[in-house]
Design a protein around this motif. Structure first.
Motif, short mmCIF file in Angstrom:
data_model
loop_
_atom_site.label_atom_id
_atom_site.label_comp_id
_atom_site.label_asym_id
_atom_site.label_seq_id
_atom_site.Cartn_x
_atom_site.Cartn_y
_atom_site.Cartn_z
N UNK A 64 -27.27 -10.89 43.88
CA UNK A 64 -27.87 -9.90 44.83
C UNK A 64 -27.78 -8.15 43.40
N UNK A 65 -26.81 -8.05 42.61
CA UNK A 65 -26.17 -7.36 41.69
C UNK A 65 -27.86 -7.31 40.88
N UNK A 66 -28.54 -8.69 39.70
CA UNK A 66 -29.65 -8.62 39.13
C UNK A 66 -30.53 -8.44 40.05
N UNK A 67 -31.12 -8.74 41.64
CA UNK A 67 -31.49 -7.79 42.25
C UNK A 67 -31.77 -6.70 42.03
N UNK A 68 -30.76 -5.62 42.17
CA UNK A 68 -31.12 -4.62 42.47
C UNK A 68 -31.55 -4.30 41.04
N UNK A 84 -36.11 -7.06 53.61
CA UNK A 84 -35.79 -8.14 52.87
C UNK A 84 -36.20 -9.37 53.46
N UNK A 85 -36.74 -10.34 53.53
CA UNK A 85 -36.96 -11.35 53.99
C UNK A 85 -35.74 -12.46 53.74
N UNK A 86 -35.57 -13.21 55.10
CA UNK A 86 -33.76 -13.84 54.69
C UNK A 86 -32.80 -13.63 54.05
N UNK A 87 -32.50 -12.26 55.17
CA UNK A 87 -31.68 -11.15 54.88
C UNK A 87 -29.78 -12.43 55.87
N UNK A 88 -30.18 -13.26 56.34
CA UNK A 88 -28.88 -13.78 57.21
C UNK A 88 -28.91 -15.04 56.03
N UNK A 89 -29.34 -15.07 55.26
CA UNK A 89 -28.94 -16.14 54.11
C UNK A 89 -28.27 -16.30 52.97
N UNK A 90 -28.08 -17.44 52.27
CA UNK A 90 -26.47 -16.58 51.14
C UNK A 90 -26.88 -16.64 50.39
N UNK A 91 -28.35 -16.33 49.87
CA UNK A 91 -29.06 -15.02 48.54
C UNK A 91 -28.91 -13.12 49.59
N UNK A 92 -30.02 -13.83 51.16
CA UNK A 92 -30.47 -12.19 51.25
C UNK A 92 -29.51 -11.43 51.74
N UNK A 93 -28.67 -12.39 52.43
CA UNK A 93 -26.93 -11.54 52.54
C UNK A 93 -26.18 -10.56 51.79
N UNK A 117 -25.23 -5.77 48.85
CA UNK A 117 -25.89 -5.18 47.23
C UNK A 117 -26.58 -3.85 47.12
N UNK A 118 -27.81 -3.87 47.99
CA UNK A 118 -28.22 -2.90 48.64
C UNK A 118 -27.88 -1.87 48.51
N UNK A 119 -27.36 -2.14 49.85
CA UNK A 119 -26.89 -1.40 51.06
C UNK A 119 -25.72 0.04 49.68
N UNK A 120 -24.85 -0.81 49.11
CA UNK A 120 -23.71 -0.36 48.40
C UNK A 120 -24.18 0.15 47.26
#
Length: 315
Positions: free
Chosen positions: A221-225, A11-20, A25-28
């Protein structure tokens, strides 16, 4: 299944608003091998550094959520940086992904890719049919280039790469700085500070009349997953709520959530930006996905988050 939840997923940008939010969500959702690197660890603007990262982690799936982002003031003030940095980040990531045979990649864009005066609501096919909003055209051009790169790799190499265009995002982890934030976090900071200082008036930019659609970042995040598992098409796909509200109404919701009892006025010498920007989300809903966070609840929760975390937040 289009994506393997047990494979190495970067996940590139995992510290940002969207990335985090995407990471959470992916973890969940049961993705078991997530990898992230902060900008201090790897500068994605550096082509060689990006290649070394891919040599190290050998990802099978990539989510491109890394970007230089900002509100209307930042975009209008630093167009060269927004164009150059976003182009470099995207090209470096996608070139490295292609070199390493990454079969599944999701590129996260922005609704600003669409023409300023596009028919409403905005369908995916309206891309490149008119002039962009001048205040953020540099950022938009970079994101459009990313979409074209995704489509080009699909066509030439047969990879299952996709792109998704979210509407305006907000939520925990947002950027609340005075100079670079987007409209909703800027309003939150402004009304919280006015409440605490007892200011009799809050002055907002523009007329308050532009209509905007806002999506809580947890819904994105839900939509990305969902898309990683269910979507495989060269056309970009819109991600939003399908509803919009005036900036004036948004400000009233923020004021109420912050407990502000003073007056709100509007500085009409400041730019409004695009008059309306509502995404047509028919395609995503037909696939079976819908958002779950209401605007009022989302704003209230974001104000609470900001009050609790502002010492560590970008403010």
């Amino acid at each position: 299944m289009l994506a393997d939840k047990t494979s190495t997923t970067y996940v590139a940008g995992h510290r940002g608003l969207a990335g985090s939010a995407i990471w959470r969500r992916l973890e969940a959702d049961g993705w078991t091998d997530l990898v992230g690197r902060s900008s201090k660890e790897v500068d994605l603007r550096d082509r060689d550094a990006t290649r070394r990262l891919f040599d190290e982690i050998q990802p099978t799936t990539v989510v491109v959520a890394a970007a230089r982002v900002g509100g209307i003031l930042a975009n209008d003030t630093y167009p060269a940086e927004f164009l150059s940095e976003n182009l470099r980040i995207q090209v470096n990531l996608m070139d490295a992904a292609l070199e390493h045979g990454v079969d599944r990649l999701l590129f996260l864009g922005s609704s600003c890719i669409y023409p300023r005066l596009a028919p409403q609501p905005i369908k995916e096919e309206y891309l490149l049919t008119g002039h962009l909003e001048q205040t953020n055209e540099a950022y938009a051009i970079a994101k459009i280039a990313g979409i074209i790169q995704v489509q080009s790799v699909r066509r030439e190499y047969g990879k299952h790469w996709i792109s998704a265009m979210p509407t305006n995002l907000y939520g925990p982890g947002d950027n609340f700085t005075a100079q670079t934030s987007h409209v909703l976090p800027a309003l939150i900071r402004r009304y919280v500070e006015a409440t605490e200082s007892g200011a009799p008036e809050v002055v907002n930019w523009g007329s308050g009349s532009p209509l905007r659609e806002f999506l809580h970042v947890d819904d994105l995040a839900s939509a990305v997953s969902f898309l990683l598992e269910h979507y495989d098409d060269p056309s970009t796909i819109n991600v939003g709520t399908g509803e919009d509200h005036s900036i004036r109404h948004i400000a009233s919701l923020v004021a109420a959530a912050a407990g502000y009892a003073g007056e709100t006025t509007w500085d009409t010498t400041r730019p409004d930006g695009t008059p309306r920007k509502l995404l047509d989300v028919t395609r995503l809903r037909e696939l079976g996905w819908e958002p779950s966070v209401s605007l009022e609840a989302g704003i209230g929760a974001t104000v609470d988050w900001y009050l609790e975390h502002r010492a560590q937040a970008r403010s």
